[in-house]
Design a protein around this motif. Structure first.
Motif, PDB file in Angstrom:
ATOM      1  N   SER A   1       0.837  -1.196   0.000  1.00 15.91           N
ATOM      2  CA  SER A   1       0.000   0.000   0.000  1.00 15.91           C
ATOM      3  C   SER A   1       0.881   1.260   0.000  1.00 15.91           C
ATOM      4  N   PHE A   2       1.958   1.226   0.796  1.00  9.48           N
ATOM      5  CA  PHE A   2       2.886   2.357   0.878  1.00  9.48           C
ATOM      6  C   PHE A   2       3.471   2.662  -0.502  1.00  9.48           C
ATOM      7  N   ILE A   3       3.977   1.621  -1.151  1.00 10.41           N
ATOM      8  CA  ILE A   3       4.608   1.806  -2.461  1.00 10.41           C
ATOM      9  C   ILE A   3       3.575   2.266  -3.494  1.00 10.41           C
ATOM     10  N   LEU A   4       2.399   1.648  -3.449  1.00  6.98           N
ATOM     11  CA  LEU A   4       1.344   2.016  -4.410  1.00  6.98           C
ATOM     12  C   LEU A   4       0.955   3.485  -4.265  1.00  6.98           C
TER      13      LEU A   4
ATOM     14  N   ARG B   1     -15.194   8.262  -2.964  1.00  6.01           N
ATOM     15  CA  ARG B   1     -14.876   8.326  -1.535  1.00  6.01           C
ATOM     16  C   ARG B   1     -15.954   7.614  -0.717  1.00  6.01           C
ATOM     17  N   SER B   2     -17.192   7.861  -1.101  1.00  2.00           N
ATOM     18  CA  SER B   2     -18.311   7.296  -0.348  1.00  2.00           C
ATOM     19  C   SER B   2     -18.304   5.753  -0.403  1.00  2.00           C
ATOM     20  N   MET B   3     -18.126   5.188  -1.605  1.00  2.00           N
ATOM     21  CA  MET B   3     -18.108   3.721  -1.714  1.00  2.00           C
ATOM     22  C   MET B   3     -16.903   3.130  -0.985  1.00  2.00           C
ATOM     23  N   ASN B   4     -15.779   3.814  -1.152  1.00  2.00           N
ATOM     24  CA  ASN B   4     -14.557   3.380  -0.480  1.00  2.00           C
ATOM     25  C   ASN B   4     -14.764   3.265   1.024  1.00  2.00           C
TER      26      ASN B   4
ATOM     27  N   PHE C   1     -13.190  -3.676  -2.608  1.00  2.00           N
ATOM     28  CA  PHE C   1     -13.577  -5.018  -2.162  1.00  2.00           C
ATOM     29  C   PHE C   1     -12.345  -5.932  -2.174  1.00  2.00           C
ATOM     30  N   TRP C   2     -11.385  -5.597  -3.053  1.00  2.00           N
ATOM     31  CA  TRP C   2     -10.196  -6.450  -3.214  1.00  2.00           C
ATOM     32  C   TRP C   2      -8.902  -5.806  -2.722  1.00  2.00           C
ATOM     33  N   THR C   3      -8.793  -4.465  -2.850  1.00  2.00           N
ATOM     34  CA  THR C   3      -7.492  -3.836  -2.550  1.00  2.00           C
ATOM     35  C   THR C   3      -7.525  -3.094  -1.226  1.00  2.00           C
ATOM     36  N   GLU C   4      -6.363  -3.016  -0.604  1.00  2.00           N
ATOM     37  CA  GLU C   4      -6.230  -2.325   0.675  1.00  2.00           C
ATOM     38  C   GLU C   4      -6.399  -0.813   0.460  1.00  2.00           C
TER      39      GLU C   4
ATOM     40  N   PHE D   1      -5.186   4.255  -8.034  1.00  2.00           N
ATOM     41  CA  PHE D   1      -5.938   4.023  -9.293  1.00  2.00           C
ATOM     42  C   PHE D   1      -6.798   5.262  -9.618  1.00  2.00           C
ATOM     43  N   TYR D   2      -7.415   5.779  -8.552  1.00  2.00           N
ATOM     44  CA  TYR D   2      -8.307   6.927  -8.723  1.00  2.00           C
ATOM     45  C   TYR D   2      -7.546   8.138  -9.258  1.00  2.00           C
TER      46      TYR D   2
END
Lengths: 293, 263
Positions: free
Chosen positions: A57-60, B80-83, B169-172, B177-178
């Motif tokens: 997460s940090f790197i991303l 932001r809201s969905m996140n 749902f999948w990523t921390e 990406f946003y």
């Protein structure tokens, strides 16, 4: 003569006493400064360790932010394909102001990640936790958090400056100094907007606007603006001292300019601190019990 | 019909809750004014109020930017809201309610967008008229086409944001990406019309969804032609439907693997 001797003796004692008191005061100030510097370093260390727990997460986040900034490089590249200069600024000059802005705000949000969060902290009554700790609230509250993506901003600025100037140690040293000084100045201005919460209630909207104005006025050449806007840029929202004067000093260094800049930074930071201190006296706790992890 | 009424009520709630936070409301309008002001100054410095570039004068560029920025800044906070809903686990409380989570977010988002459009439109018009006067060569009969394209630009932006929001749902952490998607839409049509970009990038951009958010409506406003309308709006519709379908798909997949701890 004797009386005169006695008098001058007393005066001398008083002077020595005052000097001793002054020395003590000075030593206490230096000690307090070092203690708070240590506090900032410790917060930095533990915030970084905690961020590194989620390494991917940090790197991303850091890479994402650097890439985010790099898109603007493309924008300026396209513009400078059409024109050779904008108000006296060439492509490389714009890259330098981008490097300064990026690293400055990166530095600020790495070390003082709670900047802009203060209104929320005050409104939620979370300030009580900081008040109970034996450290200066101003320093303690701001440096207790790190914004991970800000690493992308900081590194991006350094990459840009190396691309523009190559490895030039003196320019690099100046760049580091301007990054730190500019970061503290930007933080001081944002803190004033945050601190308004003590006086007028939730000021998060003002705080967000001040940040947007500061950032947006920092990333375009100052020569595009009219005189009236430039006055604001060197007073109320001093992006002139955060980015543009450092840019001029990087291009053509002079000691007077550097010392003047540092003095101005100190004045702004001092005013911001006093404003916070007075505001803090108006704070009323809501007796909310919170834990700070 | 009853279902529709239910979601219309959510739109209304979205409008009301956005109108109540006056400070946020004003801050958004001021930010819109700030970015337009900066770009006006920038274009003026580049052109020295004279000449044109790729068929754009200062007047047309300023109006292009106002139209494009209005689409971008009148977006909702759906990402932001969905996140937040997914990461905090609050989504669990919404799953057993008698509404679709995605349609609820959509309706709430439409309320937010309506308020932002209502604020940004007068601010943009006022600044444009005061600074560069009326748009040169404005074709009044083109305005319905601009409105249609603006609507699909906003909808496309909404579904792209919703899609990225639901990757949580999948990523921390999906903010990277946003930012990247956001900047692609900025570079491929917001800050500069596509005509300013190198030919190869321009051609690639016309196949990607990003330019159909802001470039299409702004281009139609400043240089309307029926040919461009017919080439751009169907692609806008296509991408909007595609991202709406992708959002529904990612939601149905994601919600199945949702695991909320605690209460």
């Amino acid at each position: 003569m004797l009386m005169g001797d006695k008098k001058s003796g007393i005066q001398a004692k008083e002077k020595t006493g005052t000097r001793k008191d002054g020395d003590k005061g000075g030593r206490r100030l230096a000690l307090s400064f070092l203690q708070h510097l240590r506090l900032i370093c410790l917060y930095f260390k533990y915030n970084l360790l905690s961020a590194m727990e989620y390494r991917v997460s940090f790197i991303l986040q850091a890479l994402g932010m650097a890439l985010n900034n790099a898109f603007f490089l493309f924008f300026w590249w396209v513009i400078f394909q059409k024109v050779s200069s904008i108000g006296g600024y060439g492509f490389k000059d714009v890259m330098v102001i981008w490097a300064l802005s990026s690293s400055t705000y990166g530095f600020l949000h790495i070390l003082f990640g709670n900047v802009r969060e203060l209104p929320r902290i005050i409104m939620n009554g979370e300030l009580d936790t900081y008040l109970l700790q034996p450290k200066n609230v101003y320093v303690n509250v701001y440096c207790s958090r790190m914004i991970v993506s800000a690493w992308g901003d900081l590194v991006y600025g350094f990459v840009l400056i190396l691309l523009v100037y190559g490895f030039a140690p003196l320019k690099l040293l100046l760049f580091i100094l301007f990054t730190a000084a500019g970061g503290l100045l930007a933080g001081a201005i944002m803190s004033v907007a945050d601190t308004l919460t003590f006086y007028i209630g939730n000021s998060s909207g003002i705080s967000r606007l001040v940040t947007e104005f500061l950032i947006n006025f920092s990333i375009y050449p100052d020569s595009i603006y009219r005189q009236s806007v430039k006055v604001i840029m060197y007073t109320l929202l001093p992006t002139g001292f955060i980015v543009f004067l450092p840019f001029r000093l990087l291009s053509a260094f002079n000691w007077y300019g550097l010392l003047g800049l540092l003095a101005i930074d100190a004045v702004y930071i001092g005013i911001s601190y006093l404003f916070f201190k007075r505001g803090l006296e108006r704070y009323e706790s809501g007796n909310l019990i919170t834990t700070k992890l | 019909m009853r279902k529709l009424r239910k979601y219309l009520l959510v739109v209304k709630t979205g409008i009301n809750s956005n109108l109540i936070y006056t400070a946020d409301f004003l801050a958004g309008a001021l930010f819109f004014a700030l970015v337009i002001f900066i770009f006006m100054q920038l274009w003026e410095a580049i052109f020295f109020n004279d000449g044109s570039m790729e068929g754009y004068t200062v007047n047309r560029l300023v109006w292009y930017y106002i139209a494009a920025e209005m689409v971008i800044l009148s977006k909702s906070d759906v990402f932001r809201s969905m996140n937040e809903e997914i990461k905090s686990g609050n989504i669990a409380y919404k799953l057993n309610k008698p509404y679709s989570f995605v349609l609820y977010q959509f309706s709430e988002g439409m309320g937010q967008i309506a308020v932002r459009l209502m604020t940004n439109l007068p601010v943009g018009l006022l600044l444009g008229f005061l600074y560069v006067g009326k748009l040169e060569g404005l074709n009044i009969s083109a305005l319905p086409a601009v409105v249609i394209s603006t609507m699909f630009g906003i909808l496309l932006n909404f579904f792209m944001d919703a899609f990225i929001g639901m990757t949580s749902f999948w990523t921390e952490d999906n903010s990277a990406f946003y930012w990247i998607v956001q900047k692609l839409s900025f570079m491929l049509g917001l800050f500069l019309p596509l005509e300013f970009l190198p030919k190869i990038i321009r051609e690639i951009a016309l196949y990607l969804p990003f330019s159909y958010i802001a470039y299409a409506p702004a281009r139609l406003l400043t240089s309307f032609s029926m040919e461009e309308f017919l080439s751009m709006v169907p692609i806008q519709i296509l991408y909007t439907v595609l991202f709406a379908a992708l959002s529904a798909l990612i939601y149905s997949r994601g919600v199945r693997k949702l695991n909320v701890n605690g209460g």
